[in-house]
Design a protein around this motif. Structure first.
Motif, PDB file in Angstrom:
ATOM      1  N   ASP A   1       0.841  -1.203   0.000  1.00 48.27           N
ATOM      2  CA  ASP A   1       0.000   0.000   0.000  1.00 48.27           C
ATOM      3  C   ASP A   1       0.873   1.249   0.000  1.00 48.27           C
ATOM      4  O   ASP A   1       2.089   1.187   0.230  1.00 48.27           O
ATOM      5  CB  ASP A   1      -0.915  -0.009   1.228  1.00 48.27           C
ATOM      6  CG  ASP A   1      -2.143   0.860   1.027  1.00 48.27           C
ATOM      7  OD1 ASP A   1      -2.299   1.432  -0.074  1.00 48.27           O
ATOM      8  OD2 ASP A   1      -2.943   0.977   1.974  1.00 48.27           O
TER       9      ASP A   1
ATOM     10  N   THR B   1       0.413   5.626   1.129  1.00 43.75           N
ATOM     11  CA  THR B   1      -0.476   6.636   1.702  1.00 43.75           C
ATOM     12  C   THR B   1      -0.769   7.729   0.677  1.00 43.75           C
ATOM     13  O   THR B   1      -0.037   7.913  -0.302  1.00 43.75           O
ATOM     14  CB  THR B   1       0.142   7.285   2.948  1.00 43.75           C
ATOM     15  OG1 THR B   1       1.308   8.046   2.550  1.00 43.75           O
ATOM     16  CG2 THR B   1       0.537   6.227   3.969  1.00 43.75           C
ATOM     17  N   ASP B   2      -1.859   8.474   0.909  1.00 42.30           N
ATOM     18  CA  ASP B   2      -2.218   9.577   0.021  1.00 42.30           C
ATOM     19  C   ASP B   2      -1.138  10.654   0.021  1.00 42.30           C
ATOM     20  O   ASP B   2      -0.863  11.283  -1.020  1.00 42.30           O
ATOM     21  CB  ASP B   2      -3.563  10.186   0.447  1.00 42.30           C
ATOM     22  CG  ASP B   2      -4.726   9.238   0.185  1.00 42.30           C
ATOM     23  OD1 ASP B   2      -4.566   8.321  -0.650  1.00 42.30           O
ATOM     24  OD2 ASP B   2      -5.788   9.420   0.818  1.00 42.30           O
ATOM     25  N   ASP B   3      -0.538  10.901   1.184  1.00 45.65           N
ATOM     26  CA  ASP B   3       0.525  11.910   1.254  1.00 45.65           C
ATOM     27  C   ASP B   3       1.726  11.496   0.404  1.00 45.65           C
ATOM     28  O   ASP B   3       2.349  12.343  -0.256  1.00 45.65           O
ATOM     29  CB  ASP B   3       0.962  12.110   2.710  1.00 45.65           C
ATOM     30  CG  ASP B   3      -0.090  12.840   3.533  1.00 45.65           C
ATOM     31  OD1 ASP B   3      -0.970  13.492   2.917  1.00 45.65           O
ATOM     32  OD2 ASP B   3      -0.039  12.754   4.773  1.00 45.65           O
TER      33      ASP B   3
ATOM     34  N   THR C   1       3.327  -0.397   4.116  1.00 45.75           N
ATOM     35  CA  THR C   1       2.802   0.805   3.471  1.00 45.75           C
ATOM     36  C   THR C   1       3.915   1.821   3.233  1.00 45.75           C
ATOM     37  O   THR C   1       4.707   2.111   4.135  1.00 45.75           O
ATOM     38  CB  THR C   1       1.699   1.454   4.334  1.00 45.75           C
ATOM     39  OG1 THR C   1       0.658   0.498   4.558  1.00 45.75           O
ATOM     40  CG2 THR C   1       1.127   2.674   3.645  1.00 45.75           C
TER      41      THR C   1
ATOM     42  N   SER D   1       5.101   5.421   3.060  1.00 43.93           N
ATOM     43  CA  SER D   1       4.662   6.703   3.620  1.00 43.93           C
ATOM     44  C   SER D   1       5.679   7.787   3.250  1.00 43.93           C
ATOM     45  O   SER D   1       6.751   7.485   2.721  1.00 43.93           O
ATOM     46  CB  SER D   1       4.512   6.586   5.139  1.00 43.93           C
ATOM     47  OG  SER D   1       5.716   6.123   5.729  1.00 43.93           O
TER      48      SER D   1
END
Length: 457
Positions: free
Chosen positions: A343, A345-347, A382, A384
């Motif tokens: 995954d 993150t949107d950021d 994820t 990040s």
């Protein structure tokens, strides 16, 4: 290149259930077994060294030597004997060096097991040859919903339906020009025939002619005794992909132009014209029109290869495709790196979307690999923003407080970058050095030079 009898299994050669023959790459007989001699009513001295076409004019081995492709399980009759025959190309060091042909009598039923075993092995060799010179990608591997990539993809799919059209693919490095070439071949009627890639920039000019057109024995010092087929011969029936064609010398451009006009060529040192049927796909990241104006690229060759042109958009022109590309690339990278990062993150996606991507999709893949390694080191699944610290270096570190002198500006910028990454990694020097892609000893020197400590972060 001389073939040795040891290439074949000796106990098969004198088997009464089969006839067998070995040819060199020019079609001359190197070996024939006793059973075949009996059927032909000839002696070994009358056959060895002779051209196979003069002995059995209908021999499929001649086709195999031209195409490099196996012909398996065809009916073969000679002097009243009915047989099931196979002709197999012999490949050594990636080059076609000859042909092994054999036939089994249809009325020898106890040869069934032998035939099945031989067919199994022949198909293994056939698959190996096919995989060596076949396209790996399809249009499904070209990811993107942006209108720019959809338009060029649709045009490429139409080009695939016309297997004789020459295609020119233009685009920046890393945009996927080779991907399009593979996909066009794979979707065309030539898909089961060879796909040969030649990087014109990677082959020295004095070797490129021999690489493309092949050479005869004695053509130059160090040439193989039996000569060698060129890439155009190996691609016969299929597609040849000339990558980085803008790097080709003016002299080689002239030779390529002659081939495109006549669809035939002569090997280096040879005098016999060789005609082949191949589709040519060329690619470049250079402006060929400007090169034509500067007399660095032949105008007539440009028009010959520019029959159908594909302009591959840069990643910065389809930023909206980044989430799709990340989703597509992540599982592949996990397999290659043995990581388990699933995954983002949107950021983190926001950071990727703000970058200019001079290296395009290839650079995006490299960035993902690096960030996934960092995430995996933290046992995180994820990606990040802190795993993209090396991207943020390129994005948002302004220089300030300097006197204007270049050396001081660079040092101030360097200090800000190192300080920022140390802060993000909580003063983890090993991780900071990894993110900045520098040696740990170099990092220690800079920390000491700039007086950076964990207390002033």
């Amino acid at each position: 290149m001389v073939l040795e009898k040891g290439l074949l299994v000796s106990d098969l050669l004198d088997n009464n259930a089969m006839v067998a023959i070995v040819l060199d790459r020019n079609g001359s007989v190197l070996f024939i077994n006793k059973t075949y001699l009996v059927i032909l009513g000839k002696t070994e001295e009358e056959i060895v060294g002779k051209f196979i076409g003069d002995i059995t004019p209908e021999s499929r081995a001649i086709i195999v030597l031209k195409t490099g492709k196996a012909i398996v399980g065809y009916n073969w009759s000679i002097n009243g004997y009915k047989m099931i025959a196979c002709a197999l190309p012999l490949i050594k060091n990636g080059e076609l060096v000859g042909c092994f042909a054999y036939s089994l009598f249809m009325d020898i039923w106890d040869a069934k097991d032998l035939m099945e075993n031989l067919m199994f092995e022949l198909n293994m060799y056939k698959n190996e040859v096919h995989n060596l010179h076949s396209a790996r990608y399809t249009f499904a591997d070209i990811i993107g919903q942006a209108q720019a990539i959809q338009n060029v993809k649709n045009l490429a799919q139409k080009a695939a339906l016309h297997p004789s059209i020459t295609v020119l693919i233009n685009g920046d490095s890393g945009t996927g020009k080779e991907l399009f070439a593979h996909a066009i071949h794979k979707a065309s009627s030539r898909s089961k025939l060879p796909f040969i890639r030649v990087n014109c920039a990677a082959i020295p000019e004095n070797l490129l002619e021999a690489e493309l057109f092949g050479y005869e024995e004695g053509a130059f010092t160090g040439a193989r005794k039996s000569g060698s087929p060129g890439k155009f011969e190996l691609a016969n029936g299929g597609t040849i992909f000339l990558d980085e064609i803008g790097e080709m010398s003016y002299l080689m451009q002239s030779k390529l132009l002659v081939f495109l006009q006549e669809r035939e060529f002569e090997r280096l040192g040879g005098h016999r014209p060789i005609r082949v049927n191949v589709r040519v796909i060329a690619a470049t990241n250079r402006n060929l029109e400007m090169m034509v104006e500067q007399n660095k690229f032949r105008e007539d060759l440009f028009y010959r290869i520019n029959v159908l042109r594909l302009e591959i958009p840069s990643l910065r022109d389809r930023i909206e495709d980044i989430p799709l590309l990340v989703k597509y690339l992540t599982p592949k990278i996990n397999i290659n790196l043995r990581t388990n990062v699933t995954d983002i993150t949107d950021d983190a996606l926001g950071i990727l979307s703000k970058y200019n991507w001079p290296g395009n999709v290839r650079e995006l893949e490299n960035v993902l690999e690096r960030s996934m390694i960092l995430a995996d080191m933290e046992r995180s699944s994820t990606i990040s923003p802190n795993h993209l610290g090396f991207m943020k270096v390129k994005l948002d570190y302004p220089c300030s407080g300097s006197s204007g002198k270049l050396k001081e500006v660079l040092e101030e910028y360097e200090k800000q970058v190192i300080t920022k990454v140390l802060e993000e990694t909580r003063y983890n020097k090993v991780k900071t050095a990894t993110i900045l892609d520098i040696d740990i000893s170099w990092l220690y020197k800079k920390i000491k030079k700039f007086g950076i400590t964990s207390h002033n972060l």
